[in-house]
Design a protein around this motif. Structure first.
Motif, PDB file in Angstrom:
ATOM      1  N   GLU A   1       0.862  -1.185   0.000  1.00  0.00           N
ATOM      2  CA  GLU A   1       0.000   0.000   0.000  1.00  0.00           C
ATOM      3  C   GLU A   1       0.894   1.229   0.000  1.00  0.00           C
ATOM      4  OE1 GLU A   1      -3.502   2.194   2.607  1.00  0.00           O
ATOM      5  OE2 GLU A   1      -2.450   0.446   3.392  1.00  0.00           O
ATOM      6  N   LEU A   2       0.975   1.876  -1.130  1.00  0.00           N
ATOM      7  CA  LEU A   2       1.891   3.007  -1.278  1.00  0.00           C
ATOM      8  C   LEU A   2       1.495   4.172  -0.392  1.00  0.00           C
ATOM      9  CD1 LEU A   2       4.275   4.375  -2.659  1.00  0.00           C
ATOM     10  CD2 LEU A   2       2.736   5.041  -4.516  1.00  0.00           C
ATOM     11  N   SER A   3       0.228   4.526  -0.399  1.00  0.00           N
ATOM     12  CA  SER A   3      -0.187   5.710   0.372  1.00  0.00           C
ATOM     13  C   SER A   3       0.080   5.508   1.861  1.00  0.00           C
ATOM     14  CB  SER A   3      -1.670   6.002   0.139  1.00  0.00           C
ATOM     15  OG  SER A   3      -2.466   4.905   0.568  1.00  0.00           O
ATOM     16  N   GLY A   4      -0.261   4.333   2.381  1.00  0.00           N
ATOM     17  CA  GLY A   4       0.001   4.075   3.798  1.00  0.00           C
ATOM     18  C   GLY A   4       1.469   4.013   4.108  1.00  0.00           C
ATOM     19  N   THR A   5       2.278   3.530   3.151  1.00  0.00           N
ATOM     20  CA  THR A   5       3.728   3.471   3.360  1.00  0.00           C
ATOM     21  C   THR A   5       4.314   4.869   3.470  1.00  0.00           C
ATOM     22  OG1 THR A   5       3.884   1.370   2.157  1.00  0.00           O
ATOM     23  CG2 THR A   5       5.904   2.668   2.373  1.00  0.00           C
ATOM     24  N   VAL A   6       3.896   5.775   2.587  1.00  0.00           N
ATOM     25  CA  VAL A   6       4.406   7.148   2.641  1.00  0.00           C
ATOM     26  C   VAL A   6       3.961   7.830   3.932  1.00  0.00           C
ATOM     27  CG1 VAL A   6       4.326   9.413   1.531  1.00  0.00           C
ATOM     28  CG2 VAL A   6       4.568   7.347   0.145  1.00  0.00           C
ATOM     29  N   ARG A   7       2.727   7.590   4.343  1.00  0.00           N
ATOM     30  CA  ARG A   7       2.260   8.156   5.603  1.00  0.00           C
ATOM     31  C   ARG A   7       3.070   7.608   6.781  1.00  0.00           C
ATOM     32  NH1 ARG A   7      -2.598   7.075   7.299  1.00  0.00           N
ATOM     33  NH2 ARG A   7      -2.873   9.086   8.366  1.00  0.00           N
ATOM     34  N   ARG A   8       3.437   6.302   6.730  1.00  0.00           N
ATOM     35  CA  ARG A   8       4.262   5.727   7.780  1.00  0.00           C
ATOM     36  C   ARG A   8       5.640   6.375   7.794  1.00  0.00           C
ATOM     37  NH1 ARG A   8       3.411   3.815  12.322  1.00  0.00           N
ATOM     38  NH2 ARG A   8       1.816   2.387  11.443  1.00  0.00           N
ATOM     39  N   ILE A   9       6.180   6.611   6.616  1.00  0.00           N
ATOM     40  CA  ILE A   9       7.485   7.281   6.529  1.00  0.00           C
ATOM     41  C   ILE A   9       7.413   8.661   7.167  1.00  0.00           C
ATOM     42  CG2 ILE A   9       9.110   8.337   4.912  1.00  0.00           C
ATOM     43  CD1 ILE A   9       8.603   5.966   3.037  1.00  0.00           C
ATOM     44  N   ARG A  10       6.361   9.403   6.843  1.00  0.00           N
ATOM     45  CA  ARG A  10       6.247  10.768   7.354  1.00  0.00           C
ATOM     46  C   ARG A  10       6.025  10.769   8.867  1.00  0.00           C
ATOM     47  NH1 ARG A  10       2.323  14.785   7.487  1.00  0.00           N
ATOM     48  NH2 ARG A  10       0.721  13.519   6.454  1.00  0.00           N
ATOM     49  N   ARG A  11       5.265   9.803   9.356  1.00  0.00           N
ATOM     50  CA  ARG A  11       5.047   9.732  10.805  1.00  0.00           C
ATOM     51  C   ARG A  11       6.343   9.385  11.524  1.00  0.00           C
ATOM     52  NH1 ARG A  11       1.284   9.654  14.604  1.00  0.00           N
ATOM     53  NH2 ARG A  11       1.527   8.261  16.421  1.00  0.00           N
ATOM     54  N   THR A  12       7.110   8.452  10.944  1.00  0.00           N
ATOM     55  CA  THR A  12       8.400   8.085  11.553  1.00  0.00           C
ATOM     56  C   THR A  12       9.344   9.277  11.579  1.00  0.00           C
ATOM     57  OG1 THR A  12       8.150   5.810  10.761  1.00  0.00           O
ATOM     58  CG2 THR A  12      10.374   6.510  11.385  1.00  0.00           C
ATOM     59  N   ALA A  13       9.319  10.072  10.517  1.00  0.00           N
ATOM     60  CA  ALA A  13      10.196  11.238  10.436  1.00  0.00           C
ATOM     61  C   ALA A  13       9.674  12.420  11.238  1.00  0.00           C
ATOM     62  CB  ALA A  13      10.371  11.652   8.975  1.00  0.00           C
ATOM     63  N   ARG A  14       8.386  12.380  11.657  1.00  0.00           N
ATOM     64  CA  ARG A  14       7.741  13.458  12.392  1.00  0.00           C
ATOM     65  C   ARG A  14       7.842  14.769  11.629  1.00  0.00           C
ATOM     66  NH1 ARG A  14       6.914  12.120  17.790  1.00  0.00           N
ATOM     67  NH2 ARG A  14       5.602  14.006  17.807  1.00  0.00           N
ATOM     68  N   LEU A  15       7.509  14.704  10.301  1.00  0.00           N
ATOM     69  CA  LEU A  15       7.574  15.869   9.433  1.00  0.00           C
ATOM     70  C   LEU A  15       6.237  16.076   8.739  1.00  0.00           C
ATOM     71  CD1 LEU A  15      11.033  15.259   7.690  1.00  0.00           C
ATOM     72  CD2 LEU A  15      10.563  16.820   9.598  1.00  0.00           C
ATOM     73  N   SER A  16       5.993  17.317   8.379  1.00  0.00           N
ATOM     74  CA  SER A  16       4.800  17.614   7.590  1.00  0.00           C
ATOM     75  C   SER A  16       5.037  17.189   6.150  1.00  0.00           C
ATOM     76  CB  SER A  16       4.490  19.111   7.653  1.00  0.00           C
ATOM     77  OG  SER A  16       5.523  19.836   6.990  1.00  0.00           O
ATOM     78  N   GLN A  17       3.970  17.203   5.350  1.00  0.00           N
ATOM     79  CA  GLN A  17       4.128  16.852   3.941  1.00  0.00           C
ATOM     80  C   GLN A  17       5.118  17.780   3.258  1.00  0.00           C
ATOM     81  OE1 GLN A  17       0.176  16.930   2.305  1.00  0.00           O
ATOM     82  NE2 GLN A  17      -0.329  14.863   3.038  1.00  0.00           N
ATOM     83  N   ARG A  18       5.010  19.067   3.562  1.00  0.00           N
ATOM     84  CA  ARG A  18       5.911  20.038   2.939  1.00  0.00           C
ATOM     85  C   ARG A  18       7.349  19.811   3.374  1.00  0.00           C
ATOM     86  NH1 ARG A  18       4.634  24.629   0.475  1.00  0.00           N
ATOM     87  NH2 ARG A  18       2.504  24.486   1.284  1.00  0.00           N
ATOM     88  N   GLN A  19       7.566  19.527   4.655  1.00  0.00           N
ATOM     89  CA  GLN A  19       8.933  19.304   5.153  1.00  0.00           C
ATOM     90  C   GLN A  19       9.537  18.025   4.579  1.00  0.00           C
ATOM     91  OE1 GLN A  19       7.880  19.337   9.305  1.00  0.00           O
ATOM     92  NE2 GLN A  19       8.706  21.414   9.640  1.00  0.00           N
ATOM     93  N   LEU A  20       8.738  16.953   4.546  1.00  0.00           N
ATOM     94  CA  LEU A  20       9.246  15.701   4.001  1.00  0.00           C
ATOM     95  C   LEU A  20       9.576  15.837   2.531  1.00  0.00           C
ATOM     96  CD1 LEU A  20       9.829  12.666   4.381  1.00  0.00           C
ATOM     97  CD2 LEU A  20       7.435  12.226   3.762  1.00  0.00           C
TER      98      LEU A  20
END
Length: 227
Positions: free
Chosen positions: A16-35
């Motif tokens: 699941e690509l969308s959930g994977t990217v969301r997991r990456i962003r949560r792990t990094a603790r960054l906003s979409q713009r920051q990531l």
């Protein structure tokens, strides 16, 4: 009128690509713009991927994962990491990699010794396609000086010389043991099978042309043509 949802990588089983990217962003603790900025992408791209409205290349996904201190890997059925093929694997004379689904073998093995190819230079490597047989190796080999056909031939010849010398030593030891035990030596009969009488040799080396037709004394039990 409703429009169907676009087909994205999220629809493919097992990932699941969308959930994977969301997991990456949560792990990094960054906003979409920051990531997106950290990975060299646009914030719109990250937003659309997370909502399933677009796909993403493996390179860009790996860049996002790296920002979060993660990495992309392949796992087998047992959950073990499957490494990529080595980048320095051997190539053909044109600098091309050999087919990944084939086994690579030394070019001097087998068919390169057929007569109609005798005039051609032996390549260092070639490949076999045997789809119904298991792979011979988990990867293609890395090039090394010992893969040169000339070096391989020199090693084979050295091994054969050593083996011949060992066989000769074994034969000498066995012959000596037979002599000591009083057993007849079967090699002696093979090397000198002649059982002619002394008079036969005189006829063979004589000057009588008619005697050369049958150079044996009358009572010779051997009558061979090797004395």
């Amino acid at each position: 009128m409703t429009t169907p949802d676009p087909v994205t990588h999220d629809a493919r089983p097992g990932f699941e690509l969308s959930g994977t990217v969301r997991r990456i962003r949560r792990t990094a603790r960054l906003s979409q713009r920051q990531l997106a900025a950290a990975a060299g992408l646009s914030a719109t791209t990250v937003a659309q991927v997370e909502t399933g409205r677009r796909s993403l290349s493996a390179t860009d996904l790996a860049a996002l994962a790296t920002v979060a201190g993660l990495r992309l890997v392949l796992l087998d059925a047992a959950g073990e990491v499957v490494p990529p093929m080595r980048p320095d694997a051997v190539r053909d004379d044109g600098g091309r990699r050999y087919p990944a689904h084939c086994d690579v073998r030394h070019g001097d093995e087998g068919w390169w010794y057929l007569p109609h190819r005798a005039h051609r230079a032996i390549p260092w490597f070639t490949f076999d396609l045997r789809p119904h047989e298991p792979l011979q190796d988990d990867d293609h080999p890395s090039p090394a000086p010992e893969h040169d056909p000339r070096s391989r031939r020199a090693r084979r010849e050295h091994v054969e010389r050593v083996a011949q010398a060992a066989r000769a030593r074994t034969a000498r030891v066995e012959a000596m043991l037979r002599r000591l035990s009083g057993e007849p030596d079967p090699l002696a009969e093979l090397l000198d099978p002649c059982g002619c009488l002394p008079g036969c040799e005189e006829l063979l080396v004589g000057d009588d042309p008619e005697g050369q037709l049958d150079p044996h004394v009358a009572d010779c039990p051997c009558r061979c043509d090797t004395h």
